[in-house]
Design an enzyme around this catalytic site. Sequence first.
Site, PDB file in Angstrom:
ATOM      1  CB  ALA B 127      -0.954  -0.043   1.293  1.00 47.57           C
ATOM      2  CG  HIS B 206       1.222  -6.858   5.487  1.00 48.54           C
ATOM      3  ND1 HIS B 206       1.357  -6.551   6.750  1.00 48.54           N
ATOM      4  CD2 HIS B 206       1.194  -5.715   4.615  1.00 48.54           C
ATOM      5  CE1 HIS B 206       1.758  -5.283   6.892  1.00 48.54           C
ATOM      6  NE2 HIS B 206       1.457  -4.668   5.594  1.00 48.54           N
ATOM      7  CB  THR B 244       9.427  -9.856 -12.487  1.00 48.82           C
ATOM      8  OG1 THR B 244      10.564  -9.813 -13.666  1.00 48.82           O
ATOM      9  CG2 THR B 244       8.800 -11.258 -12.703  1.00 48.82           C
ATOM     10  CB  CYS B 330       4.032   3.041   9.833  1.00 46.23           C
ATOM     11  SG  CYS B 330       2.198   3.133   9.743  1.00 46.23           S
TER      12      CYS B 330
END
Lengths: 110, 406
Positions: B127, B206, B244, B330
Site C-alpha cells: 500500500a 498483508h 516482474t 509505522c
Amino acid sequence: MKVSPVAYLLKITYAVRRIRDAFRENKNVKDPVEIQTLVNKAKRDLEIIRRQVVSLKSMPAVGMVGRTHIPSSGTALRNLYLPGSSSQVHIGQLYSTDKLIIENQEKPRT
Amino acid sequence: MLLRTAWRRAAAAVRAAPGPRSEAPARGLRLRVVDNAPQSAVPSDTATAPEVESVLRPLYMDVQATTPLDPRVLDAMLPYLVNYYGNPHSRTHAYGWESEAAMERARQQVASLIGADPREIIFTSGATESNNIAVKELEAAIQPDTSLVSVMTVNNEIGVKQPIAEIGQICSSRRVYFHTDAAQAVGKIPLDVNDMKIDLMSISGHKIYGPKGVGAIYIRRRPRVRVEALQSGGGQERGMRSGTVPTPLVVGLGAACEVAQQEMEYDHKWISKLAERLTKKIMNSLPDVVMNGDPEHHYPGCINLSFAYVEGESLLMALKDVALSSGSACTSASLEPSYVLRAIGTDEDLAHSSIRFGIGRFTTEEEVDYTVEKCIHHVKRLREMSPLWEMVQDGIDLKSIKWTQH
C-alpha cells in the site's frame, strides 16, 4: 504424540467453528443443485485442509500462552532445515503435476 | 568432540523426558545439530523456533500491524512457489503462460472485491508504494486546477470509518481526484469504487490475511486517471509499474481477496461479537477508560482504549504475553504519542495511555477473555502504584494542580 504448530491451533479452532456455522446456515437449503455446489466446495476445502496438515506436520511445534507446552522433537527440526528435507519433498508432491498444463480459466488445479 | 557427545547425550535425555518441563535446567538447551550443518545455515533467529521451547509465544492481538496467512491463501500460493515458477512476462513457453494466467486470475479476484474492472488493477509491492504512485500523480496532472483528495478508509489506529461515499460524491462534482488508502478496509467492509466514486485506491496484501510484500493500486479508467510511473524499466503492468510481477505473491493476494469476499459478513459478525465482549468487560470492571474514536462510524476489529493514570508503554510491557501495540507500527520508533489521537483532540496524558486491541478472523473467545483478564489485573496494579491515581481517589482535580519546577 500429535505435534501441531501453534499458529495452526488458531486456524484449527477457526476451521471447526466456521464449518459448524456454515452447516447451520445452510441447513434449510432444499435445491439439489445448490446442495451439490456446496458439497463440492466443501470437498475442495477439505482437500486444502488435508494438504496443509500433511505438508506442515513437520514444522517444529511451539507452545503458546494458555495452551499446553508441546515440545518438538529434534529430528523434526533437522528435517526442516536440511536441503531436500522430507517436508520440502512432501510439499512438492502435494502440489505437483506430471505434465505442464495451461491454466484452466476456471480453476488452477482440478 | 567431547562437547558434541555431551550435546547428543543431552538431546537424548530431553527427548526421553516426558511431559511439560520445569524451568531452570531445560532453559538454554539448544539442540543445534552441528555435525550435519547444511550450507543453508541454520538461521540465527532459531530463538523464534527453538527445539526446546522454554518461553511460550504471546497471544496475537495486533492484527492492524499485520495478519497471519489464511491457510486457503497459503494453499493457493504453494504451487507457484514450488512447481509453477515461470516468469509471467515470458511469452514463449508454457511456464510463462501458466504464470500469466494465474496473475490475471488474481487480478480478477482483487477487482471483483472492490467492484472494479481487472484492467484497472496494478500490482505493487504494497500500500505504501500505491500511495506514492497516487500522490505523485498529482505532479503529472496537466490542468492547473487539478488537485487530489487522499483519505484513509478505515484508520489503522482508532478504527474510525471515513464517510467515503460522501467524499467521493463531493470530489466527483468538483472534478477533483479522490484517492483512498483502503489497506485496513478492503475485505472487511463492503467497498465499491463506482458507488463511492473512488479514482485511486491502495490495497495491501498483508492486512487481509495475504502475503507480505504485495499490494495493488486501483486506477480508474473511465474517466481516465493518468499516473506517472514511480518505477521505470521493462514496461510491465501497462508501464505504470515496471518489474516482474511476483506470481506467488499476487496469487496469494488474489486468493486473500476472494476469501475475504466470501467471508466478509461472517467475519464481521464474529469480530463485532468479540469486540463488544472485550469493551464491555473492560469498561465494566475498570473506571476511567475511554474508547478513542467515533463509536458509530467504527470498524469493530480495531479498539483503541485509553486507561487514565496508567502509562501506555508500561501497560504494554506488563501485558508481555499478549502482542499488542499502542499506536501504529509505522510510527512506533518515535516516542511521541499518536498523531491521530492528537488530531481528535485527546488530552496529552490520555494519548500516552492508549492501547490498541486488534481482533481478527482467527481470534478466539479464550484469547479475548485472557487478554481482558490480564489487562484488568495490570491496570489495577499500575494504578495502585500511581501517585496521580492516589490524588484522584482523594478527590483532587488534577487539572487544578500547579506543578513546580525543580
